[in-house]
Each structure stands twice: as structure tokens, then as C-alpha cells.
Design an enzyme around this catalytic site. Structure first.
Site, PDB file in Angstrom:
ATOM      1  N   GLU A  98      89.433  52.087  60.666  1.00  0.00           N
ATOM      2  CA  GLU A  98      90.402  53.006  61.250  1.00  0.00           C
ATOM      3  C   GLU A  98      90.161  53.169  62.748  1.00  0.00           C
ATOM      4  O   GLU A  98      89.024  53.210  63.216  1.00  0.00           O
ATOM      5  CB  GLU A  98      90.326  54.376  60.568  1.00  0.00           C
ATOM      6  CG  GLU A  98      90.850  54.346  59.143  1.00  0.00           C
ATOM      7  CD  GLU A  98      91.090  55.741  58.574  1.00  0.00           C
ATOM      8  OE1 GLU A  98      91.783  55.829  57.559  1.00  0.00           O
ATOM      9  OE2 GLU A  98      90.589  56.723  59.139  1.00  0.00           O
ATOM     10  N   CYS A 337      89.238  64.727  63.678  1.00  0.00           N
ATOM     11  CA  CYS A 337      87.788  64.590  63.584  1.00  0.00           C
ATOM     12  C   CYS A 337      87.307  64.917  62.173  1.00  0.00           C
ATOM     13  O   CYS A 337      87.641  65.958  61.618  1.00  0.00           O
ATOM     14  CB  CYS A 337      87.120  65.531  64.594  1.00  0.00           C
ATOM     15  SG  CYS A 337      85.327  65.456  64.590  1.00  0.00           S
TER      16      CYS A 337
END
EC number: 2.1.1.192
Length: 351
Positions: A98, A337
Site C-alpha cells: 500500500e 495512520c
């Protein structure tokens, strides 16, 4: 590294410097400027195949056509409402990683992965819930930046090594990528951030390179007990030793350290935790990034309210600690995050 060898033994050219590519071209009895042209077409024009470099002699293009540049494929792309874009990139061996592109009015930031999966197993992090596969090579890291740059059609101004993986467990390839991003892609060292949960001896090893990058340490707790609960590797790297090494890093490099602190409601967000953290960092050339927890399905931690975040920030600032609250980006596409994970670690079509 790039002498004329069999195609199977030649690494991808992405990540090679202008000097290396010049030498490589000369092994084919090509003039030095041909290597410089290859460098320009790889890093500035984003070519995926050497056969597409039309300024090269046709005969040589045919000869080198099978040598890999080292570019990945976009396996999946999803855009969040705030403009953040998450990419699943398919690597040459079928592994999926990713990468996140984060646009603002001022710049385009890329959050890159350094490993396929992550072995650290942090309790609140989606990546750590999956299986660790392997380190990424330099070209696989640099490729992420070029992919986002090409997709946005905008120059990347900032790169953070905060995607999948622990960068300091892959230090050699991360340093090679830092060099290439700086010297080949043209991103200033001060616009590059390498994040770590803390690996014994590696922060001091990084300091020896005297880079102007930003070191971001994922602290997430104000004491050893809570940190061990959240970050299992902390058992082998006590908080006091980690902070001592960070102070040594500041002394050796002259660069302040950023401390990342994911705020979990009812776990590490109390005033006593803020004061405890301030005590550790007093007199420290540092900055604290407060990050509200971004939910994942495997654990039931709670995201703090804005009021809780502000109170924690106020407590730090009252002790003269430089701190700020980081705005979450890409939350609705699991691109924020702590949310990164490749939903398919290996593309079924490749197996």
C-alpha cells in the site's frame, strides 16, 4: 552493480544513480550521455520500459528491451473524500503493498511502505495484524513515489516512510531509496521523513550517516508499562534507552526528533500521561505529533474526542513542549495512520 550481465542477473535500473547508469551504458559501448538519457527518462519522464526510450538507438533499445526498469502496476486505486488516494501496488513477484498520496494546497506528500507487511505487531495497527512477507528493495520504494507523482500529475514535495513495515529493519534499502529520492528524483533531504518504533542500535547507526532527513519515532506512550502493551518490541528496547539514543541522534545530526503519539481514549490520554511525557522530553530538541486513533476492526480502542486531544495538547504546551495535533487524512478509505494493510497480500492472478 550494473555491468553488462545476463538479463536474469541485472537488477532493475530504478534506484541507480546517474553515474551508475552512465557506467552501465558504457559497458554496451555506448557514449556516456546515453546513460544520462536513460536516467532522465526513468526519473523525469517515468518510462516503464527501456524500449520506450525513443531517443536511444533502435538497435540498442532492442538489445536492452528485456532489462527491467522496476516499475509496479496499480492493482487498485481508491480516493477518499478529502482527496487522499490509497494505492494497492502489485510488485513483480505478485506481492501487494500500500501507498498513499496526500495532497494539500502547499504540496503533495507520499506515504511509502518499506516492507510487505510488518513484523512489529503494534496492537493498534492494521498492518501488524497481517503476515510479514519480506523487505522491499530500493526500486520498489522509489517506484511508489513516481507512481503517485504520475497519477496526480503533480510533483511530490514530501515523502514519509510511514506506510507498511518498519524502515529501520530494512535500513540498507531505505537508505538507498533516500539517496535516490534526493539525488535522482530531486526531493530535498529535509522533505524526507523516516519513521520507526525503535530498533536497538539502528537509530545510532542511522545517525552515523549524518543525513538531513527527519527521524520520527513512534512513541505512543509516556511510560514503559503502557508502551509495552501497545508496542510489543518495547520489551527489548526500554523507553529510557530509546530516548537516550534519540538524544544522541540529535547531538550527532543537529536535527530534532519528531515523536509520534497515537492518542487512545482512556489508555494514554490522561493529563498525568501528558505531564509524564513532558518530563521525558524536557530540554529535548523535539516535536510531538498527536495523532487521534484511527479505528480498525481487530481491536476495540476508542478514538479520543477533540476536547480530549486539545486538553492533552494544552498539558504538553503548558510544560513548554512543542506539539501539534495531526489531522487524519483518508479515514473513509482506511488510508489513515495505523489503517494500512494490503487486503490481498498476493494477487490471486499471479499464483
Amino acid at each position: 552493480m550494473l555491468d553488462q550481465l545476463s538479463v536474469e542477473s541485472i537488477p532493475p535500473l530504478l534506484g541507480a544513480s546517474k553515474a551508475q547508469l552512465t557506467h552501465w551504458a558504457q559497458t554496451y559501448q555506448q557514449p556516456a550521455y546515453r546513460g544520462q538519457q536513460v536516467h532522465q527518462w526513468i526519473y523525469q519522464k517515468g518510462v516503464h520500459s527501456l524500449s520506450d526510450i525513443t531517443v536511444l538507438p533502435k538497435q540498442w533499445r532492442t538489445e536492452i528491451a528485456d532489462i527491467p526498469v522496476g516499475r509496479s502496476q496499480i492493482h487498485h486505486r481508491s480516493a477518499a473524500q478529502d482527496g487522499t488516494v490509497k494505492y494497492l501496488l502489485k510488485l513483480a513477484d505478485g506481492q501487494i503493498i500500500e501507498t498513499v498520496g496526500i495532497p494539500t494546497q502547499k504540496r503533495l506528500t507520499v506515504c511509502v511502505s518499506s516492507q510487505v507487511g510488518c513484523p512489529m505487531g503494534c496492537d493498534f495497527c492494521a498492518t501488524g495484524k497481517g503476515e510479514y512477507q519480506r523487505n522491499l528493495a530500493c526500486h520498489e520504494i522509489v517506484d511508489q513515489v513516481l507512481t503517485v507523482q504520475e497519477d496526480f500529475q503533480q510533483r511530490v514535495g514530501n515523502v514519509v516512510f510511514m506506510g507498511m513495515g518498519e524502515p529501520l529493519l530494512n535500513l540498507e534499502q531505505v537508505l538507498a531509496a533516500v539517496r535516490s529520492l534526493n539525488q535522482d528524483v530531486g526531493i530535498g533531504q529535509r522533505s524526507l521523513t523516516v519513521s520507526t518504533v525503535g530498533i536497538p542500535k539502528q537509530i545510532l547507526k542511522l545517525a552515523q550517516h549524518q543525513l538531513q532527513i527527519t527521524l520520527a519515532v513512534s512513541l505512543h506512550a509516556s511510560n514503559q508499562r503502557i508502551r509495552t502493551q501497545l508496542v510489543p518490541s518495547a520489551k527489548h528496547y526500554p523507553l529510557e534507552k530509546l530516548l537516550k539514543d534519540c538524544r544522541a541522534y540529535v547531538t550527532q545530526t543537529g536535527r530534532r526528533v519528531t515523536f509520534e503519539y497515537i492518542v487512545l481514549s482512556g489508555v494514554n490520554d490522561q493529563t498525568e500521561h501528558a505531564l509524564e511525557l513532558a518530563h521525558h522530553l524536557r530540554g529535548f530538541q523535539s516535536h510531538v505529533n498527536l495523532i487521534p486513533y484511527n479505528p480498525i476492526s481487530e481491536v476495540d480502542y476508542q478514538r479520543p474526542t477533540q476536547k480530549q486531544l486539545q486538553q492533552f495538547l494544552n498539558s504538553l504546551q503548558s510544560q513548554h513542549i512543542t506539539a501539534s495535533i495531526r489531522r487524519s487524512r483518508g479515514l473513509d478509505k482506511d488510508a489513515a495512520c495505523g489503517q494500512l494493510r494490503a487486503t490481498q497480500m498476493i494477487d490471486p492472478a499471479s499464483s
